[in-house]
Structures are given as structure tokens and as C-alpha cells.
Design a protein around this motif. Structure first.
Motif: not given
Length: 379
Positions: A147-153, A170-186
Motif C-alpha cells: 500500500e505504501v511505496s516509492m514508485r509502485l502503482g 515518511d520512512l519511504v521518503n527518508e530512504l529516498l533522501e538518504g539515497h540522494a545524499q549518497n550520490l553526492q561526493p563525500s
């Protein structure tokens, strides 16, 4: 005595002897073949142009009696007689040959039933393309999503069935934000990068485990899916929920993936993957490696089983509890008859393949969206 014999001798001398070549024969005597006239009732020779009624005619006779078996050269055949293969007309009820333009409507292909258990995120893009195409061709496609997903529909042609999950959006959105931060150079240290990576992978694994348990231990939903008697299960093995269901339902699974980072797909298919020229994940090597790169590639290949254990050991427990027996994900993967790889040697490095591996690289290009004005300006 001599006086009585003398007149008899004179009579005999006066009568001439009969010649044997006489043309006249007495009645009742069989005539010779040279005679042009034959008595009635006598069998005529083959040279005679006229034959009596009721006599069997020879093949040279142009006229045949009624109800006589005709030769194959006759253009007309009596009713009820089996026609030769050369006849353009066949009697009703006779089996037609494969060359006949008309075929009986016996072979009718029935549509199949496909169950799709996708993985959330970008993995859904390729699965959705295949599900839409299968449904468009007339097959019955059912996609099971949380019922709750990122892109499924839902889709245009296939049906969807949702099931409840214990997390929120909210948990799904946090995972997406963490994935986006991982793409940035550390800019942090090596230990800091390892710690963040470990935390991100652990959270993602917990998210996948919760999703899998919500589906597998939903007894009502699993019973409904079992009753549908699907012909195949299409899923992504990185999220092995669909693989577990297919193994439990005794239905052949079809895996669509880019690859498993720890190489479990190669182990399950018994595909050769020599570290001497097949680069491992995260090494950034090519198929042309120096001696030092080959050594590093070999060391990573030795660590891959440990990485696989870390990724799938909780799924091993979920599968064992669901099927009430000890089983591992690696054992479940070995039963797959078909692996669809989003892989193409135009962009990828060469490596061995197995016969049940089919390359479908570029299938994600079927899904396209127009760029926003901001992205167009940045490009």
C-alpha cells in the motif's frame, strides 16, 4: 469271286481323292484362326473390334460398362468411391492434408496467467514494461504491491492488488533522501564512509524484510494467489519475495535484474565468472587489468560469499519459516528456468553467459519522461 470285285475297283478308280486344303469345313468343326467368320457363342480373339455383351472388355476398349471399376485416369468417379490424392475435391468428414488452406479450429491458444511481484524503486521500471506488454498481448497479469511505496502503482493494462505494510510514507521518503545524499561526493574519512554505508544498507534491508514478511505471512492473500494457478512468476531476485512464492507454489519463476552485487546470480546459474578478466562490483576495473588489479579483483571475489550472506541471511530465515523447512535463497534461485538480464555488451564488459540468460539491455528506455525546464537549463 473276282467277277464281284472288278466293278467295285472300277468305281473306286473313277472317284477322285479329297484334297486336305478344302476351304469348306463341316458344321460343328472348330474353325482355324484364319477364318474371317466365327460362329455365334465362340470366344473372339483380341483382334476382333466387336465383343459380345457381358464379356469383360480389354483395357483398349474405349467403352466400359456401368458399375465397372474405372482406372485412375478417368475424370469421373462413382459416388462413394475413395478419391485419389490428386482429386481437388475431398468428401465430407475426410481428414484434410496439411497443405489444405482450410484447417479445423482445434488449436486455440489460451492466454496465460502471470503473477508479478516487483521490487520498489528504479527496479520497477523494467518490470512494469514487461508486465504492460504481456497484458497488452492478452495475458492475465496481476501485480502485487504494498500500500505504501516509492514508485509502485497501477498500470494501463494489468491489474494490481495491494497488501498492508507496517511502515508509513515518511520512512519511504527518508530512504529516498538518504539515497540522494549518497550520490553526492563525500568529504569524510574512509571509516565515516564505511559507517554511513553500513547504516544505509541495514535500513534498506530492514525495509525489504518488513515488506516481504507483510506479503508472505498474509495467509488470506497467499491463499488467494495460490487458487489463481498462475503459469509463471515475474520478479526481481534482489527482493526474493516473488522467488519464495514461486518456489512454494511450484510455479516457474522468471527473474529480471541488472545483477546481484555479491554474484549470487552467477552461483545460482553455475555461470563461470573467472576473476582474471571479469571485473567485480565496486572495483571499477575493466576486462584489461594489471597484475595488481587482478589480485585485488581476486580478493573481492573471495569476499563475495560473505557479502551474500550479509544481504540474504535474514531472507533465508523468512523463507524457512514460510515453507516450514530449512532452505536458503541460493537453493531457491537455482530452480529458475529463465534470467532476463538488463545487460548489453554494447555498453558492458564481456563475460560468460549461460543458455538460460537472455540479454534485454535498454528495456528501461521504453519509459521516458520530458525534462523539466530546470533540468533543461542545467543541461
Amino acid at each position: 469271286m473276282f467277277s464281284g470285285l472288278f466293278p467295285l475297283l472300277l468305281l473306286l478308280l473313277a472317284v477322285p481323292p479329297l484334297a486336305p486344303q478344302s476351304p469348306v469345313q463341316p458344321e460343328g468343326e472348330a474353325r482355324t484362326p484364319q477364318s474371317p467368320v466365327q460362329p455365334e457363342g465362340e470366344a473372339r480373339t483380341p483382334e476382333s473390334p466387336v465383343q459380345p455383351e457381358g464379356e469383360a472388355r480389354t483395357p483398349q476398349s474405349p467403352v466400359q460398362p456401368e458399375e465397372e471399376a474405372r482406372t485412375p485416369q478417368s475424370p469421373v468417379q462413382p459416388e462413394g468411391e475413395a478419391r485419389t490424392p490428386e482429386s481437388p475435391v475431398q468428401p465430407e468428414g475426410e481428414a484434410r492434408t496439411p497443405q489444405s488452406p482450410i484447417q479445423s479450429e482445434v488449436e486455440v491458444r489460451t492466454p496465460g496467467k502471470l503473477l508479478v511481484v516487483p521490487m520498489d524503486g528504479s527496479h520497477w521500471v523494467g518490470l512494469k514494461v514487461v508486465a504492460e506488454e504481456m497484458a497488452r498481448r492478452g495475458h492475465s497479469v496481476l501485480v502485487v504491491i504494498p500500500e505504501v511505496s516509492m514508485r509502485l502503482g497501477p498500470g494501463e493494462h494489468f491489474e494490481t492488488l495491494t497488501y498492508p505494510v507496517p511502515y508509513t510514507q515518511d520512512l519511504v521518503n527518508e530512504l529516498l533522501e538518504g539515497h540522494a545524499q549518497n550520490l553526492q561526493p563525500s568529504t569524510g574519512s574512509l571509516m565515516e564512509k564505511i559507517r554511513k554505508g553500513w547504516t544505509r544498507v541495514s535500513r534498506l534491508r530492514s525495509f525489504l524484510i518488513a515488506t516481504a514478511e507483510s506479503l508472505l505471512f498474509n495467509e488470506e492473500l497467499v491463499a488467494f494467489l495460490r487458487e489463481q494457478e498462475f503459469d509463471a512468476v515475474l520478479t526481481d531476485p534482489l527482493m526474493p519475495t516473488g522467488a519464495i512464492l514461486a518456489h512454494n507454489f511450484s510455479v516457474p519463476p522468471v527473474y529480471l535484474l541488472r545483477g546481484i552485487p555479491c554474484g549470487l546470480d552467477l552461483v545460482a546459474t553455475a555461470c563461470p565468472s573467472p576473476p582474471s578478466y571479469v571485473p567485480r562490483y565496486f572495483t571499477r576495473n575493466t576486462d584489461h587489468m594489471s597484475f595488481v588489479q587482478r589480485v585485488a579483483n581476486f580478493l573481492v571475489a573471495m569476499v563475495e560469499p560473505v557479502f551474500c550472506k550479509f544481504l540474504f541471511w535474514e531472507f533465508d530465515g523468512v523463507a524457512s519459516r514460510f515453507m516450514h523447512k530449512d532452505i536458503t535463497i541460493a537453493e531457491i534461485f537455482t530452480s529458475a528456468p529463465l534470467w532476463l538480464l538488463r545487460y548489453d555488451f554494447t555498453m558492458e564488459l564481456p563475460r560468460p553467459l549461460m543458455p538460460n540468460m537472455v540479454l534485454i539491455g535498454g528495456i528501461n528506455c521504453a519509459v521516458k519522461r520530458p525534462l523539466t525546464k530546470k533540468r533543461k537549463n542545467s543541461c
